[in-house]
Enzyme design. Structure first.
Site, PDB file in Angstrom:
ATOM      1  N   HIS A  26       4.255   0.837  -8.007  1.00  0.00           N
ATOM      2  CA  HIS A  26       3.480   0.302  -7.523  1.00  0.00           C
ATOM      3  C   HIS A  26       1.776   0.002  -9.484  1.00  0.00           C
ATOM      4  O   HIS A  26       1.937  -1.429  -9.736  1.00  0.00           O
ATOM      5  CB  HIS A  26       2.546   0.804  -6.390  1.00  0.00           C
ATOM      6  CG  HIS A  26       3.156   0.810  -5.555  1.00  0.00           C
ATOM      7  ND1 HIS A  26       3.452   1.545  -4.366  1.00  0.00           N
ATOM      8  CD2 HIS A  26       3.430  -0.668  -4.940  1.00  0.00           C
ATOM      9  CE1 HIS A  26       4.090   1.107  -3.763  1.00  0.00           C
ATOM     10  NE2 HIS A  26       4.465  -0.137  -3.299  1.00  0.00           N
TER      11      HIS A  26
ATOM     12  N   GLY B 124       0.611  -1.061   0.298  1.00  0.00           N
ATOM     13  CA  GLY B 124      -0.042  -0.105   0.134  1.00  0.00           C
ATOM     14  C   GLY B 124       0.718   1.083   0.227  1.00  0.00           C
ATOM     15  O   GLY B 124       1.760   1.206  -0.234  1.00  0.00           O
TER      16      GLY B 124
HETATM   17  P1  AMP Z   1       5.773  -2.551  -1.841  1.00  0.00           P
HETATM   18  O1  AMP Z   1       4.528  -1.691  -1.043  1.00  0.00           O
HETATM   19  O2  AMP Z   1       7.095  -1.364  -1.464  1.00  0.00           O
HETATM   20  O3  AMP Z   1       5.990  -3.588  -1.229  1.00  0.00           O
HETATM   21  O4  AMP Z   1       6.157  -2.672  -3.058  1.00  0.00           O
HETATM   22  C1  AMP Z   1       5.430  -3.256  -3.608  1.00  0.00           C
HETATM   23  C2  AMP Z   1       6.007  -4.308  -5.353  1.00  0.00           C
HETATM   24  O5  AMP Z   1       6.082  -2.596  -6.351  1.00  0.00           O
HETATM   25  C3  AMP Z   1       7.596  -4.747  -4.675  1.00  0.00           C
HETATM   26  O6  AMP Z   1       7.457  -5.204  -6.473  1.00  0.00           O
HETATM   27  C4  AMP Z   1       8.248  -3.535  -5.147  1.00  0.00           C
HETATM   28  O7  AMP Z   1       9.354  -4.103  -5.745  1.00  0.00           O
HETATM   29  C5  AMP Z   1       8.050  -2.403  -6.053  1.00  0.00           C
HETATM   30  N1  AMP Z   1       7.883  -0.995  -6.101  1.00  0.00           N
HETATM   31  C6  AMP Z   1       8.253  -0.976  -5.590  1.00  0.00           C
HETATM   32  N2  AMP Z   1       9.140   0.198  -5.869  1.00  0.00           N
HETATM   33  C7  AMP Z   1       9.423   0.327  -6.533  1.00  0.00           C
HETATM   34  C8  AMP Z   1       9.857   1.680  -7.916  1.00  0.00           C
HETATM   35  N3  AMP Z   1       9.815   3.058  -8.344  1.00  0.00           N
HETATM   36  N4  AMP Z   1       9.719   1.053  -9.354  1.00  0.00           N
HETATM   37  C9  AMP Z   1       8.576  -0.360  -9.869  1.00  0.00           C
HETATM   38  N5  AMP Z   1       8.573  -0.797  -8.412  1.00  0.00           N
HETATM   39  C10 AMP Z   1       8.412  -0.675  -7.834  1.00  0.00           C
END
Ligand code: AMP
Length: 281
Positions: free
Chosen positions: A38, A32
């Protein structure tokens, strides 16, 4: 394929809604506080799948005792609007009780790939990640699952788990989305003071300096690490936690970059821990 987005919390609600999705089904797991990074995962899933499930769950088992679980930023209403606008079919927002009911005692662990880098700095982190992602896979039964290269070791660990446990799921790793000045988008960027936010470009600047040297013929991994260290040392607000130049597949530290390599780093900006990486090839 459904007309409007369905929001579910319990497993029963999820299983019921899941039955009406057209295949292939794409899964985008998140914690979230969504940003464009995301949403880029959702957009890629939309392009490649007939239906998309997104999950929002701040997974307590992947946070260490001294980490930011309690203050992890949340914005559920806004997140739901963004996911609906992006065309998600089902959003699953399980509670901790749904994921880990009383008496819970089963864990998924990837042994070797979780040892270095983030694993060595955050004991138990990947055990929490692989357990929750495995539960998300079992409950949503996707054909494809989308993760970001931002969390490079997590991507490698999940690929390994998927292979080892014979999940019939294609893991898709999506590129890092960055702010205009190069800072990798992250929910944790919201912790930064305005001054720290300015200095936080140091990760991108350091990786870029090393990549430029690599492109110019520098293949000595220690020299590439040193370039990153020097750039970070020149930024008073930043404290380097680690810099790694490792084999892309095994994450073993390299002496010389010959095949595909992962240049990855963690930096403290005040109390906020930021990670970033570049692929060298
Ligand atoms: P999180 O909510 O931080 O667990 O991230 C959820 C997903 O989004 C994970 O697979 C992350 O690697 C991906 N994600 C987070 N930040 C980025 C970004 N800047 N670019 C691409 N994917 C991202």
């Amino acid at each position: 394929m459904t007309e409007s987005m369905i929001i579910v919390t319990t497993l029963e609600e999820l299983f019921y809604a899941r039955r009406f999705l057209d295949a292939p089904v794409g899964l985008v797991p998140t914690m979230g506080y969504l940003h464009d990074g995301h949403i880029s995962l959702v957009e890629q899933a939309k392009r490649e799948c007939k239906s998309v499930i997104a999950t929002i769950f701040v997974n307590p088992t992947q946070f260490g005792p001294n980490e930011d679980l309690d203050k992890y930023p949340r914005s559920l209403e806004r997140d739901l609007k963004l996911l609906e606008a992006a065309g998600v079919d089902i959003v699953w927002t399980p509670t901790a009780e749904v994921m880990y009911p009383a008496g819970y005692q089963t864990w998924v662990e990837v042994e070797n790939l979780t040892k270095p880098l983030e694993g060595s700095m955050r004991p138990g982190h990947f055990r929490g990640v692989t357990t929750v992602v495995s539960k998300l896979f079992n409950a949503t039964r996707p054909d494809k699952a989308y993760f970001g290269q931002k969390d490079a070791q997590q991507a490698a660990v999940i690929r390994q788990m998927t292979h080892d446990l014979s999940y019939p799921i294609e893991i898709v790793i999506c590129p890092i989305l960055r702010e205009g000045d190069g800072l990798a988008m992250s929910s944790r960027n919201s912790y930064l003071s305005p001054e720290e936010r300015q200095s936080a470009t140091v990760l991108y600047r350091a990786l870029t300096a090393a990549k430029t040297a690599f492109a110019g013929g520098e293949k000595n991994a220690e020299k590439l690490r040193q370039i990153v260290k020097d750039v970070v040392a020149a930024e008073p607000k930043a404290q380097l936690q680690y810099i790694s130049c490792a084999d892309y597949d095994t994450l073993a530290e390299l002496e010389t970059v010959s095949g595909k390599a992962l240049l990855s780093m963690a930096v403290f900006m005040g109390k906020t821990r930021l990670i970033d990486n570049f692929i060298l090839e």
